[in-house]
Structures are given as structure tokens and as C-alpha cells.
Design an enzyme around this catalytic site. Structure first.
Site, PDB file in Angstrom:
ATOM      1  N   CYS A  21       0.845  -1.202   0.000  1.00  0.00           N
ATOM      2  CA  CYS A  21       0.000   0.000   0.000  1.00  0.00           C
ATOM      3  C   CYS A  21       0.882   1.255   0.000  1.00  0.00           C
ATOM      4  CB  CYS A  21      -0.982  -0.043   1.171  1.00  0.00           C
ATOM      5  SG  CYS A  21      -2.344   1.147   0.995  1.00  0.00           S
ATOM      6  N   HIS A  28      -3.739  -4.889  -0.331  1.00  0.00           N
ATOM      7  CA  HIS A  28      -3.366  -5.461   0.962  1.00  0.00           C
ATOM      8  C   HIS A  28      -3.437  -6.983   0.880  1.00  0.00           C
ATOM      9  CE1 HIS A  28      -3.252  -1.805   3.473  1.00  0.00           C
ATOM     10  NE2 HIS A  28      -4.133  -1.345   2.601  1.00  0.00           N
ATOM     11  N   GLU A  72      -2.611  -9.134   3.037  1.00  0.00           N
ATOM     12  CA  GLU A  72      -3.047  -9.690   4.321  1.00  0.00           C
ATOM     13  C   GLU A  72      -4.558  -9.608   4.508  1.00  0.00           C
ATOM     14  OE1 GLU A  72      -2.601  -5.313   5.189  1.00  0.00           O
ATOM     15  OE2 GLU A  72      -1.681  -6.798   3.871  1.00  0.00           O
TER      16      GLU A  72
END
Length: 202
Positions: free
Chosen positions: A79, A182, A184
Site C-alpha cells: 500500500c 493489501h 493480508e
């Protein structure tokens, strides 16, 4: 032995969620601002949420540590962390980045029916095959939150996404990688990208 991955703590970013994602992917991950720990890691993750200028200011002296480590250690920017890898950003004025990936960061210009920030799930299209994307389909669905995008040359663009217009959603230069989304927070596809970074890149 598990790969030792360090997450750089410079005061910005969703460090805990990145840590959990890397641990699920099989890494021995730690959050640190210790230059020696960064220099000795098998892989480095530069996360980030917020404004470019603040990110670079908060990184401060660690910028030189990152630049030195990136010469021979795989680095993944996530990001804002990806944007900080670029040459510059026009967010709140023109500000210099780390210059590890050629290109500049620009603001989305709102279009009819499209809001800024670009927030939610969208498709990445893999433009160049790389170990980071082993096992993924040509197009995958991942999670974004950003108002600025990286304008990178095709030679450095691993994946692209269209929102208002096409932009680089994953970049690479040498051992340095960046993803605008992202991983994750991107389900199975994101977890596989983290696993690939640990097992195939590092």
C-alpha cells in the site's frame, strides 16, 4: 528453518495485521525499527497506511537502512509502502520517495460514478509472470484502499488494475517488490502471494 521476515516499524501502518498474515504464510516475522535486525533479515516488508510525506518523514534515518538492505535482500512494499518505493509523489506537494522503483505517485481524478478513494475488492491482471505470483490465475480479486496510484513504466509493472483508468497494482525492480493492495486482507490469493514472497523470493 522458517524465513526471518522483518516488518519495518516507522510509526505508520497496520503492522499487526501484516504480522498475522506473514505468520499464517509460514514466516518467523517480527516488527522492528532496529537497523541491525533489518540488515540481517531474509526478507523485509515495508507496510504503510496514510500520507506519502508523513510516511517518508516518519521513516527518517531508516530510509538509508532500507536502501542498503534492498541491494541484496528481497523487499516487499504494501500500500503506502509500495508508493514510498517510487521516485516521487504529488500527494500534498511534490515529495521524494526511496527511488527503488522508477515511477511517480499520482492522485486519482474522480470520474462520473467513481469515488476516490478506491476502496474494496478489485481485479489485478498479471502482466509479467514472476515467482511472487506462482500458482495464481492471470486475474485475481484483491482488496484495495488508496487515493493515489503508482504510474510505473511497463518494464517495472508486474500487475495492473483498472479503476477510473489502468494503474500499476504490483511493481518490481531487482529484488524490490511493491503491491498497492493489501495481501493480508485479500483472502486465499493474498495469502499465496505472501507465501510466495517468503518461499520463492526470499
Amino acid at each position: 528453518m522458517k524465513k526471518r521476515i522483518v516488518i519495518i516499524d516507522y510509526g505508520l501502518g497496520n503492522l499487526r495485521s501484516v504480522l498475522r498474515g506473514l505468520e499464517r504464510a509460514g514466516a518467523a516475522a517480527t516488527i522492528t525499527s532496529d537497523p541491525e535486525a533489518i540488515a540481517s533479515a531474509d526478507g523485509i516488508v515495508l507496510p504503510g497506511v496514510g500520507a506519502f510525506r508523513e510516511g517518508m518523514e516518519m521513516l527518517g534515518g531508516l530510509a538509508q537502512t532500507v536502501l542498503a538492505a534492498a541491494e541484496d535482500t528481497p523487499l516487499l512494499g504494501i500500500c503506502l509502502g509500495m508508493q514510498m518505493l517510487m521516485d516521487s509523489s504529488e500527494e500534498h506537494g511534490i515529495h521524494r520517495g526511496l527511488g527503488l522503483v522508477p515511477g511517480d505517485v499520482k492522485r486519482f481524478v474522480p470520474a462520473a460514478g467513481e469515488k476516490v478513494p478506491h476502496m474494496g475488492w478489485n481485479t489485478i491482471r498479471i502482466e509479467r509472470q514472476d515467482p511472487l505470483f506462482d500458482g495464481l490465475r492471470r486475474e485475481e480479486y484483491v482488496y484495495f484502499v488508496h487515493s493515489y496510484y503508482a504510474a510505473a513504466a511497463p518494464d517495472y509493472t508486474l500487475a495492473s488494475t483498472t479503476y477510473i483508468h489502468p494503474f500499476a497494482s504490483a511493481v518490481k525492480s531487482g529484488l524490490t517488490y511493491g503491491v498497492q493492495f493489501h495481501p493480508e486482507k485479500s483472502g486465499a490469493a493474498g495469502l499465496l502471494i505472501l507465501e510466495n514472497f517468503i518461499d520463492r523470493v526470499c
